[in-house]
Design a protein around this motif. Structure first.
Motif, PDB file in Angstrom:
ATOM      1  N   GLU A 194      -3.551  -6.238   1.993  1.00 20.53           N
ATOM      2  CA  GLU A 194      -3.743  -5.310   0.889  1.00 20.53           C
ATOM      3  C   GLU A 194      -3.341  -5.963  -0.424  1.00 20.53           C
TER       4      GLU A 194
ATOM      5  N   TYR B  14      -3.863   0.484  -5.724  1.00 24.73           N
ATOM      6  CA  TYR B  14      -5.314   0.438  -5.575  1.00 24.73           C
ATOM      7  C   TYR B  14      -5.820   1.722  -4.908  1.00 24.73           C
TER       8      TYR B  14
ATOM      9  N   LEU C 124      -7.972   2.831  -1.835  1.00 26.31           N
ATOM     10  CA  LEU C 124      -8.473   2.316  -0.568  1.00 26.31           C
ATOM     11  C   LEU C 124      -9.802   2.990  -0.230  1.00 26.31           C
TER      12      LEU C 124
ATOM     13  N   LEU D 163       0.041   2.745   5.579  1.00 28.93           N
ATOM     14  CA  LEU D 163      -0.153   2.618   4.142  1.00 28.93           C
ATOM     15  C   LEU D 163       1.170   2.539   3.389  1.00 28.93           C
TER      16      LEU D 163
ATOM     17  N   ARG E  72       1.689   1.288  -3.082  1.00 29.87           N
ATOM     18  CA  ARG E  72       0.503   0.506  -3.445  1.00 29.87           C
ATOM     19  C   ARG E  72      -0.795   1.307  -3.341  1.00 29.87           C
ATOM     20  N   VAL E  73      -0.860   2.194  -2.364  1.00 32.07           N
ATOM     21  CA  VAL E  73      -2.091   2.967  -2.192  1.00 32.07           C
ATOM     22  C   VAL E  73      -2.029   4.186  -3.105  1.00 32.07           C
TER      23      VAL E  73
ATOM     24  N   ILE F 221      -7.129   7.490  -1.542  1.00 33.48           N
ATOM     25  CA  ILE F 221      -7.983   7.139  -0.410  1.00 33.48           C
ATOM     26  C   ILE F 221      -9.349   7.775  -0.615  1.00 33.48           C
TER      27      ILE F 221
END
Length: 949
Positions: free
Chosen positions: A540, A545, A547, A560, A564-565, A568
């Protein structure tokens, strides 16, 4: 499901004419107690509407919908008439398959017959002299090989062999010749060089029907020091027509034909060269099929009758598939066309068929003899287009929408993760070495899962990973994989083939919970396969970001990194899937079911998603980003303040109080619910307690678990739903016969009343655990007054031995029938708890787990609100209280309306409690009552939501 069975075949029947044959068939059905004698009228009426001659000496007589009242039990019987019976004035039948079906189950029989009838079996049907012969004829799968122009693609932009393999598999998959997994079975090491830049490759796994695709690259590639431009991809199975296949091979191995194939750049010309079926350059018309049950026997016969009298050939295909004659019933049935699919007709030029093409299209639109609800084709186009995204009425050039799965706003660079492919040899070197490889891979995956369990504090994730560990330790799974190893398969082949077969078997049960378990199986299957094949996990990005994936397996979500995520976005999925549940638990905004086009988004492209309404924007304007940042900060501040005040009561500004409770599935979740402000447990899903055990928990085990909840609540009320399994919640140790529609079958109270000892034991455990503390017991899926009284009688019997002073008994309002009966039931129950998830599903006739329709199953639809209103009015008229325990209880748009309708309690996930209590404290009860009355007069859920603002 109807099935063709030897014991249901009657040989050597005699009838002088059709009327006698129908009487003979009804006599058989009456003898087997499937129908009453009056069913004969239905058979006769059906034949007057349209003869049921199917072809090849077979008829499938069945009654009209009006005659279903004479059906005692669904079934099918076969009668063989060796002397034959004139059926429709010109065709003689030798076999009648008579059907007594309370709905359209006869379509299942057609599915069995269609493929068998593609070959001429009329003579065998006529001379058959045993039951076994007839059944084998009807269930036979004819040899075939799909070889037609739609499976040929030229000028393909391919950079390497992987691109060509993908295009080859996609050609076959789009024509429904293969299924997911086929591409992973294509082993480049087994490719054959035919000459002149032509190679072939084949596989026999995940093949639905034998077929050949031909893909020709725009530019010549290099493979094994030779040129590669044309790839022949062969999908084979036991139905492969070897004669036709050998003819194709003769062409492909002929040097002269190879040169022509190498030189030819036109798919139409290549099809002619290899003897494939071609698409004639004839006049063309398209139409969307509107028939509710698709192109089944009656509309097919109607279409044939229109076409067969026309001079000239006329053919039809479904969604760019293979063309078949529109003058053949069996060929039309083989298309399997469903409502909403596109039919393309072509007709021989300068013939009657070409002249009448527009009239044929109009006949299809009118329903081919059936009453249909027309399909607006312009609306179909609009569905495929991207809807408008509205952040404060601003718009973007890129506008899209999916299904809201986890609330919140998020934006960031796209991290697009496409499916991994695994390459491996089908056969291993030795049983010992392959077994060792498998053991090492499983051990490695189990260790990583244990690490995830140790690291996470979220129960939902721990439950999923614990289930994955149990799967990896399942002796039945391991035994079957080792059987494959004993067949000399390699470790990855042995593992993958069993996992995939097990997953398919569960999906075939047409059950949402089992479908999710199939996803779990594939999830762990891919993890082990990745270790076996040395495929590394995709790393990742280091910075936050969005996803983007086709779908996200439970372990994907569980791994996850919340830091960072940011959000979705998936191509498929529904709001009730495991991944969506865990995304909500992690508070990661998520939009699912957004369509496969999202996989074409380039990595690092900025994407903005709104998990509250399912909308997302690709490359949003800077002002949209600014608005999203401001809105997210505002929401975070609101949540912070709400959590600080969560222990305060939910009282409106004009003094009206609503009880706010929690829905829980694990007894250990009680403490967290109380800490988040729950004033009660409004729904304890006891089936989840049962699911934690490999066998039915005994009375003592249940009592101990229920005591944990009562002790933690410290005097707060506990509302318990008795065991609610069946439908989408099966129990492995409580097998239920396979049902065509489990959601309309043995669910909830319907099941436990048939297992009274189970219900008696659970009620005993609950009353013993209560110790006179406030216990509220409710029975699920009550649809009839008799069910309520039967369940209450069992409880009354238990209360004689284990009295409970602080007990209330009620029912769940999940079935529209219960809401309509509320004025009667309210006289006897102590309370109602409305399960809006199921009530909406059953009222709207929309499966709440459906990947396309679930967003339309909105609990704020006026029809659902009217049922809630009637339930509340009936309850209050008798001094009884009403709660809501469905997801609607936490919907900010629904809260003022539900409160305005007079609902006394709202029960929800504990994470939603602080925000809902804060919202209620900002509302005016009198104004909410006025709002609710306006909502009851709205035409749609959209209008209701617009009304709330």
């Amino acid at each position: 499901m109807l099935a063709l069975d030897i014991q249901h075949v009657r040989m050597n029947q005699r009838a002088a004419n059709k009327a006698e044959a129908l009487q003979c068939l009804v006599n058989i059905l009456v003898e087997d107690q499937l129908v009453t004698p009056q069913y004969l009228e239905g058979l006769q009426a059906r034949e007057q509407q349209s003869a049921t001659y199917l072809g090849q000496g077979i008829a499938i007589p069945h009654g009209t919908p009006q005659s279903r009242q004479h059906i005692l039990k669904t079934g099918v019987r076969l009668a063989h008439f060796p002397d034959g019976v004139i059926w429709d004035g010109e065709n003689t039948i030798y076999l009648a398959i008579v059907i007594a079906a309370k709905s359209d189950e006869h379509l299942q029989v057609l599915q069995i017959l269609t493929r068998a009838l593609l070959n001429d079996i009329s003579e065998q049907v006529k001379i058959a002299d045993t039951q076994q012969q007839l059944i084998e004829l009807l269930q036979a799968q004819p040899h075939s090989l799909a070889l037609h122009e739609n499976l040929i693609e030229t000028h393909v932009l391919a950079e390497d062999l992987d691109d060509l393999l993908w295009h080859s598999a996609q050609c076959l998959k789009q024509q429904k010749m293969v299924e997911t997994g086929f591409i992973s079975a294509l082993n480049p090491q087994h490719m054959i060089h035919l000459g002149e830049n032509i190679w072939s490759i084949s596989a026999n796994q995940h093949v639905l029907s034998p077929a050949v695709s031909i893909v020709k690259a725009e530019n010549t590639l290099q493979y094994q020091d030779k040129n590669l431009q044309t790839l022949i991809c062969i999908a084979s199975n036991e139905q492969l027509d070897l004669i036709q296949f050998n003819r194709l091979m003769d062409v492909l191995f002929d040097p002269n034909q190879q040169q022509q194939l190498h030189d030819q750049q036109d798919a139409h010309q290549i099809a002619q060269l290899i003897g494939a079926e071609i698409i004639p350059d004839w006049p063309t018309r398209t139409v969307i099929l509107a028939n509710a049950h698709g192109l089944h026997a009656r509309p097919s016969s109607y279409l044939v009758n229109i076409c067969k009298g026309l001079q000239g050939e006329i053919q039809v295909a479904v969604d760019q598939g293979q063309y078949v004659s529109a003058k053949s019933v069996t060929r039309l049935l083989s298309l399997g066309c469903k409502r909403g699919q596109k039919l393309t007709f072509i007709a021989e030029p300068e013939t009657q068929a070409a002249v009448q093409l527009d009239q044929i299209i109009e006949a299809v639109k009118q329903g081919l003899g059936e009453t249909v609800e027309p399909i607006d084709e312009s609306n179909l186009v609009q569905v495929q287009q991207t809807p408008v995204l509205d952040f404060n009425n601003d718009q973007s050039d890129q506008q899209n929408k999916g299904i809201a799965a986890s609330s919140g706003l998020a934006f960031g660079p796209a991290h697009v993760v496409k499916a991994r492919t695994f390459q491996y040899d089908r056969y291993g070197h030795s049983l010992k070495s392959e077994t060792e490889k498998l053991d090492i891979a499983i051990h490695s995956v189990k260790n990583s899962i244990r690490q995830y369990i140790t690291k996470t504090d979220i129960d939902a994730i721990k439950q999923i990973f614990t289930a994955h560990l149990e799967m990896l330790e399942d002796p039945d799974l391991l035994q079957n994989v080792h059987k494959n190893l004993a067949q000399n398969l390699s470790a990855p082949a042995a593992w993958h083939e069993y996992i995939e077969s097990a997953a398919k078997a569960q999906e075939a049960l047409n059950d949402h919970l089992l479908a999710e378990r199939a996803a779990d199986l594939r999830d762990i299957g891919d993890r082990v396969l990745a270790v076996l094949c040395g495929v590394e996990e995709i790393k990742e990005p280091e910075t936050p970001y969005i996803l983007i994936k086709h779908d996200i397996g439970p372990s994907d979500v569980a791994k996850l990194n919340k830091d960072r995520v940011a959000g979705i976005l998936t191509a498929v999925g529904g709001a009730s899937a495991h991944s969506a549940i865990v995304a909500r638990a992690l508070a990661i905004p998520a939009v699912v079911g957004a369509g496969s086009s999202i996989l074409q988004i380039k990595s690092h492209t900025t994407v903005l998603i709104n998990g509250d309404n399912g909308e997302f924007v690709i490359e949003p304007e800077p002002n949209l980003i600014d608005q999203a940042i401001a809105e997210r900060q505002r929401q975070q501040q609101i949540r912070y303040e709400a959590e600080a005040q969560c222990q305060h009561n939910a009282i409106t500004i004009d003094g009206h109080q609503v009880e706010v409770a929690a829905n829980i599935g694990k007894v250990q979740a009680t403490q967290q619910a109380v800490e988040r402000g729950a004033e009660a447990i409004g729904l304890l899903r006891t089936e989840l307690v049962f699911m934690q055990h490999n066998s039915a928990p005994d009375e003592a085990t249940q009592e101990a678990e229920y005591r944990i909840v009562m002790n933690t609540l410290a005097g707060r009320p506990l509302v318990v739903r008795t065991l609610d399994v069946g439908g989408d919640k099966p129990l492995p140790y409580l097998p239920i016969p396979e049902e065509e529609n489990p959601f309309l079958g043995l669910r909830g109270i319907r099941l436990t009343l048939r297992k009274p000892e189970l219900l008696h034991q659970q009620l005993t455990a609950l009353l013993k655990a209560a110790d006179d503390r406030p216990l509220r017991i409710m029975f699920p899926m009550i649809g009839r007054v008799e069910e309520w009284r039967s369940a209450k009688a069992i409880l009354d019997d238990v209360r004689i031995q284990y009295p409970c002073k602080n007990l209330q008994v009620g029912i769940m309002i999940e079935v529209p029938a219960a809401a309509l009966l509320a004025p009667i039931l309210a006289k006897e129950v102590d309370f109602f708890s409305i399960g809006t998830n199921d009530l909406t599903q059953y009222t709207m006739a929309i499966d709440r787990g459906h990947p396309l329709l679930s967003a339309e199953a909105d609990g704020l639809h006026p029809s659902v609100l009217l049922l809630i209103d009637q339930t509340v009015r009936a309850a209050h008229a008798h001094g009884k209280w009403v709660g809501i325990c469905g997801e609607l209880a936490a919907d900010p748009k629904a809260v003022p309306i539900l409160m305005g309708l007079g609902v006394d309690e709202l029960s929800m996930s504990s994470t939603s409690i602080p925000l809902v209590k804060a919202q209620i404290r900002q509302l005016n009860y009198a104004q909410s009552q006025q709002l609710a009355q306006k909502a009851l007069s709205c035409e749609s859920a959209f209008d209701v939501r617009q009304l709330v603002g």
